[in-house]
Design a protein around this motif. Structure first.
Motif, PDB file in Angstrom:
ATOM      1  N   TYR A  77      98.465  42.863  33.054  1.00 27.14           N
ATOM      2  CA  TYR A  77      99.014  44.222  33.114  1.00 27.14           C
ATOM      3  C   TYR A  77      99.064  44.655  34.579  1.00 27.14           C
ATOM      4  CZ  TYR A  77      98.174  44.324  28.112  1.00 27.14           C
ATOM      5  OH  TYR A  77      98.188  44.054  26.774  1.00 27.14           O
TER       6      TYR A  77
ATOM      7  N   HIS B 222      87.602  43.785  28.240  1.00 30.26           N
ATOM      8  CA  HIS B 222      87.806  42.465  28.843  1.00 30.26           C
ATOM      9  C   HIS B 222      88.305  41.470  27.789  1.00 30.26           C
ATOM     10  CE1 HIS B 222      86.762  38.702  30.925  1.00 30.26           C
ATOM     11  NE2 HIS B 222      85.944  38.412  29.925  1.00 30.26           N
TER      12      HIS B 222
ATOM     13  N   TYR C 265      91.853  42.277  26.746  1.00 30.83           N
ATOM     14  CA  TYR C 265      92.777  41.870  27.818  1.00 30.83           C
ATOM     15  C   TYR C 265      93.073  40.371  27.721  1.00 30.83           C
ATOM     16  CZ  TYR C 265      94.675  42.197  32.616  1.00 30.83           C
ATOM     17  OH  TYR C 265      95.496  42.203  33.726  1.00 30.83           O
TER      18      TYR C 265
ATOM     19  N   ARG D 145      96.714  38.549  26.852  1.00 32.86           N
ATOM     20  CA  ARG D 145      97.350  37.598  27.770  1.00 32.86           C
ATOM     21  C   ARG D 145      97.512  36.228  27.138  1.00 32.86           C
ATOM     22  NH1 ARG D 145      93.928  36.820  32.751  1.00 32.86           N
ATOM     23  NH2 ARG D 145      93.011  35.148  31.535  1.00 32.86           N
TER      24      ARG D 145
ATOM     25  N   SER E   4      89.744  38.096  33.500  1.00 33.73           N
ATOM     26  CA  SER E   4      90.729  39.132  33.167  1.00 33.73           C
ATOM     27  C   SER E   4      91.181  39.776  34.469  1.00 33.73           C
ATOM     28  CB  SER E   4      90.154  40.138  32.167  1.00 33.73           C
ATOM     29  OG  SER E   4      88.963  40.735  32.672  1.00 33.73           O
TER      30      SER E   4
ATOM     31  N   HIS F 110      95.817  48.440  32.521  1.00 32.76           N
ATOM     32  CA  HIS F 110      95.368  48.047  31.185  1.00 32.76           C
ATOM     33  C   HIS F 110      95.228  49.271  30.283  1.00 32.76           C
ATOM     34  CE1 HIS F 110      92.075  46.252  28.420  1.00 32.76           C
ATOM     35  NE2 HIS F 110      93.269  45.991  27.931  1.00 32.76           N
TER      36      HIS F 110
ATOM     37  N   ASN G 254      90.029  50.787  27.352  1.00 30.96           N
ATOM     38  CA  ASN G 254      89.370  50.451  28.615  1.00 30.96           C
ATOM     39  C   ASN G 254      88.722  51.711  29.189  1.00 30.96           C
ATOM     40  OD1 ASN G 254      88.778  49.904  31.383  1.00 30.96           O
ATOM     41  ND2 ASN G 254      90.159  48.149  31.268  1.00 30.96           N
TER      42      ASN G 254
END
Length: 172
Positions: A59, A100, A103, A107, A120, A137, A146
């Motif tokens: 991101y 984390h 994320y 991905r 991350s 993020h 987050n």
């Protein structure tokens, strides 16, 4: 937890991001957050760029107002305060570890790159290193995912609810 929604990056989006960053974007997967005017704010980037370079920052914050706000916070030493919060508040630390993992999961859908496995962005899961990545993020995933990204956005002088783009365009 569901993955954030991506909208395909149009040629107009790519041109706006080029103007925002002063260079062409590489490895764009899609736009994950937009300004209220429709301009890109956060772009999702392939975990391996077209030239083969591993790229852990999935991101990527592109909006000039947002990036300036995060830079100002970093210059004001807010990252130290947020890192201390991770040490002092077990709930925040737990939520940050979960961010984390989210994320990495987001991905991973776009490729497994062994060189960045488990990495991350922004210092997750144990420290605060880059508010730009954490805010990106938070904007892509939405509030509550987050905690440090959410805090940075709340503390900054930029809002995703107010357009500060030089050249707004119609929302698509």
């Amino acid at each position: 937890m569901p993955h954030p929604t991506l909208s395909p990056a149009t040629d107009a989006d790519l041109e706006v991001m080029r103007a925002q960053l002063g260079r062409p974007m590489r490895g764009v997967v899609g736009v994950t957050a937009r300004c209220v005017c429709g301009n890109p704010t956060v772009v999702a980037t392939e975990p391996r760029l077209p030239d083969g370079t591993p790229f852990p920052t999935f991101y990527y914050l592109t909006h000039p107002g947002a990036t300036a706000a995060m830079s100002a916070l970093e210059a004001g030493q807010v990252m130290r305060e947020f890192s201390d919060l991770l040490d002092e508040d077990a709930e925040v630390a737990s939520a940050y570890r979960a961010a984390h993992e989210a994320y990495l999961s987001d991905r991973e859908v776009y490729g497994d790159v062994t060189e960045i496995e488990g990495i991350s962005a922004g210092g997750m899961p144990t420290r605060v290193k880059c508010l730009h990545a954490l805010a990106g993020h938070a904007l892509a995933a939405g509030p509550g995912v987050n905690p440090i990204g959410d805090l940075a956005l709340a503390r900054g002088d930029w809002s995703p609810l107010r357009c500060t783009c030089a050249e707004p365009r119609e929302t698509q």
